[in-house]
Design a protein around this motif. Structure first.
Motif, mmCIF file in Angstrom:
data_model
loop_
_atom_site.group_PDB
_atom_site.id
_atom_site.type_symbol
_atom_site.label_atom_id
_atom_site.label_comp_id
_atom_site.label_asym_id
_atom_site.label_seq_id
_atom_site.Cartn_x
_atom_site.Cartn_y
_atom_site.Cartn_z
ATOM 1 N N LYS A 159 81.483 -0.441 19.767
ATOM 2 C CA LYS A 159 80.400 -0.271 20.737
ATOM 3 C C LYS A 159 80.906 -0.497 22.162
ATOM 4 N N LYS A 160 81.685 -1.544 22.334
ATOM 5 C CA LYS A 160 82.241 -1.867 23.657
ATOM 6 C C LYS A 160 83.220 -0.781 24.112
ATOM 7 N N MET A 161 84.061 -0.321 23.214
ATOM 8 C CA MET A 161 85.037 0.719 23.544
ATOM 9 C C MET A 161 84.338 2.033 23.912
ATOM 10 N N PHE A 220 75.587 9.587 20.574
ATOM 11 C CA PHE A 220 74.310 10.037 20.020
ATOM 12 C C PHE A 220 74.342 10.026 18.494
ATOM 13 N N SER A 221 75.380 10.599 17.911
ATOM 14 C CA SER A 221 75.438 10.681 16.452
ATOM 15 C C SER A 221 75.541 9.296 15.815
ATOM 16 N N ILE A 222 76.250 8.393 16.448
ATOM 17 C CA ILE A 222 76.354 7.034 15.913
ATOM 18 C C ILE A 222 75.017 6.306 16.052
ATOM 19 N N GLN A 223 74.377 6.423 17.215
ATOM 20 C CA GLN A 223 73.091 5.746 17.398
ATOM 21 C C GLN A 223 72.023 6.322 16.470
ATOM 22 N N ALA A 224 72.084 7.618 16.218
ATOM 23 C CA ALA A 224 71.106 8.249 15.327
ATOM 24 C C ALA A 224 71.248 7.740 13.891
ATOM 25 N N GLU A 225 72.455 7.384 13.493
ATOM 26 C CA GLU A 225 72.714 6.966 12.111
ATOM 27 C C GLU A 225 72.752 5.455 11.924
ATOM 28 N N THR A 226 72.793 4.709 13.012
ATOM 29 C CA THR A 226 72.895 3.254 12.936
ATOM 30 C C THR A 226 71.547 2.646 12.551
ATOM 31 N N GLY A 260 69.952 -2.706 16.795
ATOM 32 C CA GLY A 260 69.513 -2.565 18.182
ATOM 33 C C GLY A 260 70.395 -1.650 19.020
ATOM 34 N N TYR A 261 70.973 -0.652 18.377
ATOM 35 C CA TYR A 261 71.869 0.254 19.100
ATOM 36 C C TYR A 261 71.237 1.645 19.162
#
Length: 172
Positions: A84-86, A105-111, A116-117
């Motif tokens: 997340k930081k990177m 976007f794709s990571i936040q959509a699947e998290t 809280g991301y």
């Protein structure tokens, strides 16, 4: 002596050439389901992450996906937070890079929501939808478009609009 020279020349060439984006993108697509693909992606992009925000973004994404493949909750969280930081750093360096915004976007959509991301989900989705037609790399364009059409973060109205705006991409 000649073997040493050949080794040094070939070794130098391998280190000086960035990995191909086609391979990086393929590994990214597999990394969510296959730990081996995530590990390979990490190894492939890590040497270039300090030189190129896009490779930093892929290293970040690979770290976040590795969290899915480990059992220890502390290790999971460590992978996730590091990635997340990177990713934030990569996007801060190159905020107009649609591929980096697609990764986030794709990571936040699947998290899962409890992490809280989701704070850039709508902003990234709107940016991607607005900029997608300007992308010159057709492979990248198709990859992003394909994801938008199946993402649970895109509603049916948006899907229809996306299909209408980008239907020429699917024609040979």
């Amino acid at each position: 002596m000649i073997y040493l020279l050949i080794f040094l020349v070939t070794g130098t060439q391998d280190l000086s050439q960035e990995p191909g984006l086609h391979e990086v993108r393929n590994l990214y697509a597999k990394a969510a389901e296959q730990q081996e693909a995530g590990e390979k992606l990490l190894k492939l992009v890590k040497p270039y992450a300090n030189q190129d925000p896009l490779f930093l973004g892929y290293e970040a994404a690979a770290n976040m996906m590795m969290a899915k493949h480990v059992a220890n909750p502390f290790t999971k969280m460590s992978y996730f937070k590091k990635g997340k930081k990177m990713l934030a750093s990569a996007i801060e360096t190159d905020p107009q890079n649609i591929e980096l915004r697609y990764l986030r976007f794709s990571i936040q959509a699947e998290t899962p929501g409890f992490l809280g991301y989701k704070d850039h989900l709508e902003k990234d989705k709107n940016f991607i939808r607005q900029e997608l037609s300007k992308v010159k790399d057709k492979e990248l364009q198709r990859t992003i478009l394909s994801y938008l059409l199946v993402s649970k973060a895109v509603d049916e109205r948006e899907r229809k609009e996306i299909r209408n705006n980008h239907n020429k991409l699917w024609k040979p």
